[in-house]
Design an enzyme around this catalytic site. Structure first.
Site, PDB file in Angstrom:
ATOM      1  N   HIS A  14     -26.298   1.708  39.144  1.00 12.54           N
ATOM      2  CA  HIS A  14     -26.481   3.150  39.341  1.00 12.54           C
ATOM      3  C   HIS A  14     -26.415   3.846  37.978  1.00 12.54           C
ATOM      4  CE1 HIS A  14     -26.052   7.223  40.422  1.00 12.54           C
ATOM      5  NE2 HIS A  14     -24.763   7.276  40.195  1.00 12.54           N
ATOM      6  N   CYS A  23     -24.112   8.036  45.773  1.00  9.61           N
ATOM      7  CA  CYS A  23     -24.856   7.308  44.739  1.00  9.61           C
ATOM      8  C   CYS A  23     -25.059   5.828  45.082  1.00  9.61           C
ATOM      9  CB  CYS A  23     -24.176   7.451  43.395  1.00  9.61           C
ATOM     10  SG  CYS A  23     -23.938   9.162  42.916  1.00  9.61           S
ATOM     11  N   ASN A  65     -28.067  11.604  36.092  1.00 13.11           N
ATOM     12  CA  ASN A  65     -27.615  10.907  37.301  1.00 13.11           C
ATOM     13  C   ASN A  65     -28.334  11.532  38.507  1.00 13.11           C
ATOM     14  OD1 ASN A  65     -26.229  10.032  39.560  1.00 13.11           O
ATOM     15  ND2 ASN A  65     -24.195  10.294  38.665  1.00 13.11           N
TER      16      ASN A  65
HETATM   17  O1  UT7 Z   1     -22.397   8.856  40.281  1.00 12.46           O
HETATM   18  C1  UT7 Z   1     -21.057   8.618  40.012  1.00 12.46           C
HETATM   19  C2  UT7 Z   1     -20.501   9.883  39.516  1.00 12.46           C
HETATM   20  N1  UT7 Z   1     -20.210  10.117  38.170  1.00 12.46           N
HETATM   21  C3  UT7 Z   1     -19.858   9.288  37.186  1.00 12.46           C
HETATM   22  O2  UT7 Z   1     -19.986   8.108  37.203  1.00 12.46           O
HETATM   23  C4  UT7 Z   1     -19.225   9.931  36.013  1.00 12.46           C
HETATM   24  C5  UT7 Z   1     -18.073   9.112  35.476  1.00 12.46           C
HETATM   25  N2  UT7 Z   1     -17.366   9.779  34.391  1.00 12.46           N
HETATM   26  C6  UT7 Z   1     -17.949  10.072  33.223  1.00 12.46           C
HETATM   27  O3  UT7 Z   1     -19.108   9.804  33.013  1.00 12.46           O
HETATM   28  C7  UT7 Z   1     -17.090  10.730  32.149  1.00 12.46           C
HETATM   29  O4  UT7 Z   1     -15.742  10.724  32.557  1.00 12.46           O
HETATM   30  C8  UT7 Z   1     -17.541  12.152  31.834  1.00 12.46           C
HETATM   31  C9  UT7 Z   1     -18.869  12.117  31.084  1.00 12.46           C
HETATM   32  C10 UT7 Z   1     -17.664  12.980  33.083  1.00 12.46           C
HETATM   33  C11 UT7 Z   1     -16.511  12.848  30.924  1.00 12.46           C
HETATM   34  O5  UT7 Z   1     -16.301  12.089  29.759  1.00 12.46           O
HETATM   35  P1  UT7 Z   1     -14.816  11.873  29.212  1.00 12.46           P
HETATM   36  O6  UT7 Z   1     -14.955  11.144  27.939  1.00 12.46           O
HETATM   37  O7  UT7 Z   1     -14.045  11.221  30.314  1.00 12.46           O
HETATM   38  O8  UT7 Z   1     -14.357  13.354  28.931  1.00 12.46           O
HETATM   39  P2  UT7 Z   1     -13.174  14.214  29.600  1.00 12.46           P
HETATM   40  O9  UT7 Z   1     -13.480  14.551  31.010  1.00 12.46           O
HETATM   41  O10 UT7 Z   1     -11.885  13.517  29.310  1.00 12.46           O
HETATM   42  O11 UT7 Z   1     -13.244  15.561  28.747  1.00 12.46           O
HETATM   43  C12 UT7 Z   1     -13.016  15.548  27.369  1.00 12.46           C
HETATM   44  C13 UT7 Z   1     -13.200  16.965  26.808  1.00 12.46           C
HETATM   45  C14 UT7 Z   1     -12.408  18.040  27.549  1.00 12.46           C
HETATM   46  O12 UT7 Z   1     -11.915  18.936  26.558  1.00 12.46           O
HETATM   47  P3  UT7 Z   1     -10.366  18.867  26.091  1.00 12.46           P
HETATM   48  O13 UT7 Z   1      -9.566  19.152  27.342  1.00 12.46           O
HETATM   49  O14 UT7 Z   1     -10.162  17.484  25.565  1.00 12.46           O
HETATM   50  O15 UT7 Z   1     -10.297  19.944  25.050  1.00 12.46           O
HETATM   51  C15 UT7 Z   1     -13.468  18.767  28.349  1.00 12.46           C
HETATM   52  O16 UT7 Z   1     -13.154  20.128  28.598  1.00 12.46           O
HETATM   53  O17 UT7 Z   1     -14.574  17.366  26.856  1.00 12.46           O
HETATM   54  C16 UT7 Z   1     -14.670  18.678  27.421  1.00 12.46           C
HETATM   55  N3  UT7 Z   1     -15.941  18.783  28.133  1.00 12.46           N
HETATM   56  C17 UT7 Z   1     -17.075  19.207  27.543  1.00 12.46           C
HETATM   57  N4  UT7 Z   1     -17.343  19.609  26.287  1.00 12.46           N
HETATM   58  C18 UT7 Z   1     -18.609  19.956  25.992  1.00 12.46           C
HETATM   59  C19 UT7 Z   1     -16.203  18.474  29.414  1.00 12.46           C
HETATM   60  N5  UT7 Z   1     -17.520  18.685  29.675  1.00 12.46           N
HETATM   61  C20 UT7 Z   1     -18.084  19.139  28.521  1.00 12.46           C
HETATM   62  C21 UT7 Z   1     -19.384  19.507  28.173  1.00 12.46           C
HETATM   63  N6  UT7 Z   1     -19.613  19.902  26.902  1.00 12.46           N
HETATM   64  N7  UT7 Z   1     -20.424  19.465  29.045  1.00 12.46           N
END
Ligand code: UT7
Length: 319
Positions: free
Chosen positions: A246, A113, A276
């Protein structure tokens, strides 16, 4: 003194738009979760016959037209991509052939990225050295091909697209300063750990990510590298007209602007419409804001990349 200046930009997005509700019909997710965690509303997904080189070709034609430059004047092509059409030949060579030109230097650059920012900083050095005068710099990706569509934690985040700029030699600075960094010790938090061996994909050929770790890392380094780049050319945060980080997550973009002390009005946001798009995200956002009239001649624009590797970097550009 020779400097390099952006003289044209272009972009291309596949026609197929996939909304969050479309994804919610196929997997356990919701528009509410995706929008509240990322700001993403929709993404474009390439058709089966579209590749990074075909998206790059469309974006490049638009960039060359906006610069008023014929393809035969291009003497350097750099394509930033982590989703090349083939292992080789490079996507840059395929793009060169599609443009109907021969002979100029052409190569791919892989910094995930951060790829476009790396490519722009690299081309600036090629031009300032006097070796090249007219570069075509492209970010092009079909990340939809490396996503595990059963992994809702990653597949909802990405989209496909391409953006391009023409960078030409000039006696006034366009690119004012750049800074590039990498730290391979963080390779594991964002990777596609597959390879080709014995005619087969081996390892895990899908994107895997520790989202929260990437989030924390991105916000810290985007702030640091912006300040480093400004210091290199004696500019202050207040001198920046537009910030284009980005486009990974709206919360990362807003946190970066806030940490830098830039008002949200100076932030260019496309992640809501594009998702993204990895190396394509910065040139897509740049082209959109030039075409809608926000970025004008003379404006100072901070372009920032961060991604797998880990890699990060920034380029301060005067348009
Ligand atoms: O290009 C560079 C690459 N990427 C990035 O910059 C991404 C950087 N990170 C992020 O944007 C965020 O960390 C995410 C959007 C990926 C995730 O957000 P978060 O607030 O950190 O959520 P999390 O990973 O802590 O997940 C929270 C919950 C989990 O459930 P439990 O374990 O709390 O019950 C996940 O299973 O959200 C759940 N979850 C979803 N729920 C519905 C994960 N993906 C989804 C989904 N829909 N698509």
């Amino acid at each position: 003194m020779i400097y390099s200046r952006i003289t044209g930009s272009g972009s291309y997005l596949p026609a197929n738009v996939v909304s969050n509700d479309d994804l919610a019909k196929r997997m356990d997710t919701s528009d509410e979760w995706i929008r509240s965690r990322t700001g993403i509303r929709q993404r474009h997904i390439a058709a089966a016959d579209e590749t990074s080189s075909s998206l790059a070709f469309e974006a490049s034609k638009a960039a060359l037209a906006s610069a008023g430059v014929g393809a035969q004047n291009v003497d350097l092509i750099i394509v930033a991509t982590s989703t090349p059409d083939f292992i080789f030949p490079s996507t840059a060579c395929l793009l060169q052939a599609k443009l109907g030109i021969k002979g100029c230097a052409a190569f791919d650059l892989q910094a995930v990225c951060s790829g476009f920012v790396y490519a722009l900083a690299t081309a600036d050095l090629f031009i300032r050295s006097g070796q090249h005068r007219c570069a075509l710099i492209v970010g092009a990706e079909v990340f939809s091909r490396i996503l595990d569509w059963n992994d809702r934690g990653t597949c909802v985040l990405f989209g496909d697209g391409a953006g391009a700029v023409v960078l030409q030699a000039d006696d006034k600075p366009g690119i004012m300063a750049s800074a590039l960094h990498a730290d391979g010790s963080h390779a594991g938090i964002l990777s596609v750990a597959g390879s080709v061996c014995g005619g087969k994909a081996t390892g895990d050929p899908f994107l895997r990510m520790d989202g929260p770790a990437v989030f924390k890392f991105a916000v810290r380094v985007l702030d640091e590298v912006a300040r480093e780049t400004l210091a290199k050319c004696g500019q202050r945060v207040e001198d920046v007209d537009w910030l284009i980080p980005h486009q990974a997550n709206l919360r990362i973009l807003e946190s970066t602007a806030k940490r830098l002390g830039l008002p949200p009005e100076k932030l260019i946001v496309t992640v809501d419409r594009h998702g993204n798009t990895s190396a394509a995200s910065v040139p897509l956002a740049l082209d959109l804001a030039i075409r809608d009239g926000r970025i004008k001649s003379g404006h100072k624009v901070m372009l920032q990349g961060v991604g797998g590797g880990f890699t990060w970097g920034a380029v301060l550009v005067q348009m």
